[in-house]
Design an enzyme around this catalytic site. Sequence first.
Site, PDB file in Angstrom:
ATOM      1  NE  ARG A 236      -4.406   1.561   1.703  1.00 22.15           N
ATOM      2  CZ  ARG A 236      -5.076   2.381   2.473  1.00 22.15           C
ATOM      3  NH1 ARG A 236      -4.671   2.615   3.704  1.00 22.15           N
ATOM      4  NH2 ARG A 236      -6.169   2.951   2.057  1.00 22.15           N
TER       5      ARG A 236
ATOM      6  CG  ASP B 238     -10.548  -2.752   5.643  1.00 20.99           C
ATOM      7  OD1 ASP B 238     -10.838  -2.197   6.716  1.00 20.99           O
ATOM      8  OD2 ASP B 238      -9.489  -2.552   5.035  1.00 20.99           O
TER       9      ASP B 238
ATOM     10  CG  ASP C 239      -5.808   1.685   9.373  1.00 19.52           C
ATOM     11  OD1 ASP C 239      -5.628   0.461   9.481  1.00 19.52           O
ATOM     12  OD2 ASP C 239      -6.420   2.207   8.424  1.00 19.52           O
ATOM     13  CG  MET C 240       0.237  -1.295  11.392  1.00 22.40           C
ATOM     14  SD  MET C 240       0.622  -2.617  10.267  1.00 22.40           S
ATOM     15  CE  MET C 240      -0.161  -4.016  11.038  1.00 22.40           C
TER      16      MET C 240
ATOM     17  CB  CYS D 137      -8.160  -0.527  12.415  1.00 25.65           C
ATOM     18  SG  CYS D 137      -8.408  -0.728  10.648  1.00 25.65           S
TER      19      CYS D 137
END
Length: 757
Positions: free
Chosen positions: A430, A525, A465-466, A503
Amino acid sequence: MITEFELMGTAAYLLSNGNMSMLIHIVNGKPLLLHCGSVISAADASAMCLRPNPGWGTTVLYKEGDTSSSLDIIPLIWSEENTGDYRENPVSIGIPADFTFRSGRIIDGLIPIESELPQADGASQSLELTFLSGTITLRIIYSVYETAICCRTVISSSTELVINRLMSSMLDLKGSFDITTLDGAWIREAHTNRIPVSYSRVVNESSTGFSSNRHNPGFLLSRPDATEFSGEVYGFNQIYSGNHYASAQISAQNFTRVMLGISPVSFPRSLNAGESFETPQAVISYSAEGFNGLSCAMHSFVNSHIVPEYWRFMERPVLYNSWEGCLFDFNESKLLSLASKAKKLGCELFVLDDGWFGARNSDTAGLGDYTVNKKKLPGGLEGLSSKLGRLGLKFGLWFEPEAVNPDSELYRAHPDWALHPFEGSDFYSRNELLLDLTRSDVRDYIVENVSSIIDSANVSYVKWDMNRHLPISGPKAHDYILGLYEVQRRIFKPRPSILLENCASGGNRFDLGMLCFGAQIWASDNTDPIERLDIQNGLSYLYPQSCWGSHVSASPHSQTLRTTPLSTDANAAFFGDFGLELELSHLLPVEEKEIKAAVEFYKGHRKTFQFGILSREETEPDAVCWLLSSEEESIAGLFHRLVHSAQGYEWLKLRGFEPSQIYRITSRPQNLRVGRFGGLVKYISPVDINPNGVALRTADRLYPMKDGAEDISCTGAALSAGIPLALKFMGTGYDANLRNQGDFGSNIYVIEKVTDK
Ligand code: DGJ
C-alpha cells in the site's frame, strides 16, 4: 484458587476456578499434568495418579530402573529435547537442558510481567514453579482468573545463552480432539475450520509479524462429538500481537500435546549473563457445555480482565465513520453536512478517517505528516471538533502512526526511521513502509506527535490503523511489538477515557494484546453483512461482541458487489459496536427513516447488544442465529443467505429459557422496499406499472411495505422445542404476513418475560 499438597511423597498443585482445574504433580523433578479440565478437588488427586507401567519397548527411561519414568509417554506441562521425550518440545536453547524442579511459590494476585508485554489483570492467585538446568533458570507462572488460567514462562541465565524457541505453555491433554482455527485473509477474516487432531502435527501460526488475518492466535480443541451445546471444549489464546505459533498432535499413548507461544520466526534471541526473557501470557479455558459454554467463559475473561478498565462494560457510542462514504475526498463543509445528517440519524460520535493531513489525497503520499490539510479543513482539527461539538457530536480521529509513505515530509527528514531489511531496496505494501518501533527516538516522536494532536482537538476516540505486514523476522519482530505496546501505553494510559479502536486493514491484528490497549478492534474492512456473518461468527468463539466495530455501509457492497437489504445491513451490524459508514447524502427518504429507526432500536437495546451473553443457536442449513441475553431481555438475530424456492417451515429454536416461564417474542419492525419487487408489482397492481418508470421509483423512495411481523407468546419450553415462524415468500404473491425478503433476509426478535401485573 491454588493449593499445594503432598501426593505420593512429592509436591502437587491444584489450580481451580469456577470452570476448570489443573492438577500438576512433581515426579522425578518433572511436572506431570494429571488432569486439566473439569473441576476436581485435592481429595481426587491420588485417584488421578498414573498407574505404574512396565515400560513401552524402546522408550528412554529418565530414571534408571524406573520403568514409569519415560518422559515420552507421560502427560507433562513442560519438556525439553534430549531427556527422552521425543514429542515436540516447547523450548530450544541450542545446548542440552534438563530442567528439574526447585521450588513452587503461591502468591495472591499477579506476578507482574517486567517487559512491555500486556498482562490480564485481576488474577486471584498465581503459582510460580521454578526449574533449574545448570546455570539456566526456567519459571513457569500460572495465574488463575474466574473463567480462565493464564500461563507464561521466563528464562534467565547467569551465563550467555541463545534462545531458539520458548513457548508460553504446553499441556498434554487426555484423549483425542478436533481443532478449530480462525483463518482467512483480508476482507475474509476469522472463518472457522474444524479438523481432527491426528498423529501428524497441526500447526496454527503467523509469520507476517502480526497476529494476522491468516490465522488468529486463538483456537479451540474440542472432543470429536462436541457441539455448540454439549461436550468438552478447551479454548486457547495468547495476549500477544506478533508472530505466534501453536501446535497440537496426539501421541501413541493417547495424549494430545498442545503448545502455544511466540513463533520461532521471532527468534533466536541472545541473552547476556544475568538477563532474562519473558513470553506472553497464554490463555487456557475449558467448558463441558460445548462451544457456547467455552465462548461464554472466554468472553467473560476478556470483558473482565483484558479490555482497558475504563471501558469494561461501558456502553460504546454509535459512530459515523467517513471512510467508505468519502475516502480521501472531503472538505469541512462536506464533513459538517454529513455530521448534521449523522446526528439526525442518531449518531453520537463523528470519526474522521484517513485523508485529513499533509498531502494525503490518496494512499500514495503524506502518510506520517500529521499536519492538518488546511485546504480541506481551514479551521483545523480544533475548528472541526468544536463545530461537531455544537452539533452535539463527539470527535474521533484516524491515524496510522506506525507507517510512512516515502513521499512524505517525515520520510524525507528521517529515511533511517523506516525499517529497511535490505540495503538499497524496499518492498512496499500500500505504498508504505513501517517505522522502526524498536528505536526509542521513533517511539518518542510518535508518542509526542499523536498525543499533542489528540489533546489539541478534544478527540474522544482514536482509530489506530496499520496497513501492511512487517518486513522483518527474527528477534527484532518481537521487539517491534514491544515498541508498539510501549507507544500505545504511553499515549492511552494517561487518557483512559479515549476510546481506542485498533485496526490493521481490518482484522489483521485482532488479538488479546491489542485489546489490552484499545477496547475494540475493526474486525474487517468487509462491511457486507453476509460476509460479516462468517467473520463475526468466527470471532465470537473467543472474543465478545463488544470488542468489534460493525458498520452499516452502502449496498452494493464495495468488497463483494453484493446487494443486500438495508434491514440486514443493520441487523448484522447490531451484533457489535454499531456504526454507519456510507455517503449519507445519497440516502433516499425511506432509507433515512429506516436507518434512524435502526439506530434508535440499537440504542434502546445497546446493553444487550454489546454486553449480552452470546450464544450461537441451531438453525436450518446455511442460516445463522445469534442470541444475546442480558438480565432484562434476550435478542435473537436470524440471518439467511440464498433463498430457495418452495421452502418449508422454519422454526425459531432458542435454548436457555426457563421452561415454565411465559415469554413474548416480537420482531423488530423492518421495511421491505417496493423496488425489490420490480416488474412483479403487476401481480398486485390494477394498473400497468413500468418497473423502470417514475411511479415505481417514487413509491420505492417513499413508501416501504410492512413485512413478516411476529408477535408470539409461549413458554421457555416451547422456545427450546422451536416455534414456527411466518413462512418465507412462496411464489404466490405478496402477503404481509409472510417474510418476503428474498436473498439475504434477516430478522431480529426481542424476547421478554411476561410478568403478571
Ligand atoms: C484501512 C482500514 O481498515 C479502513 O477502515 C480505512 O481506515 C483505511 N485503511 C484508510 O486508509
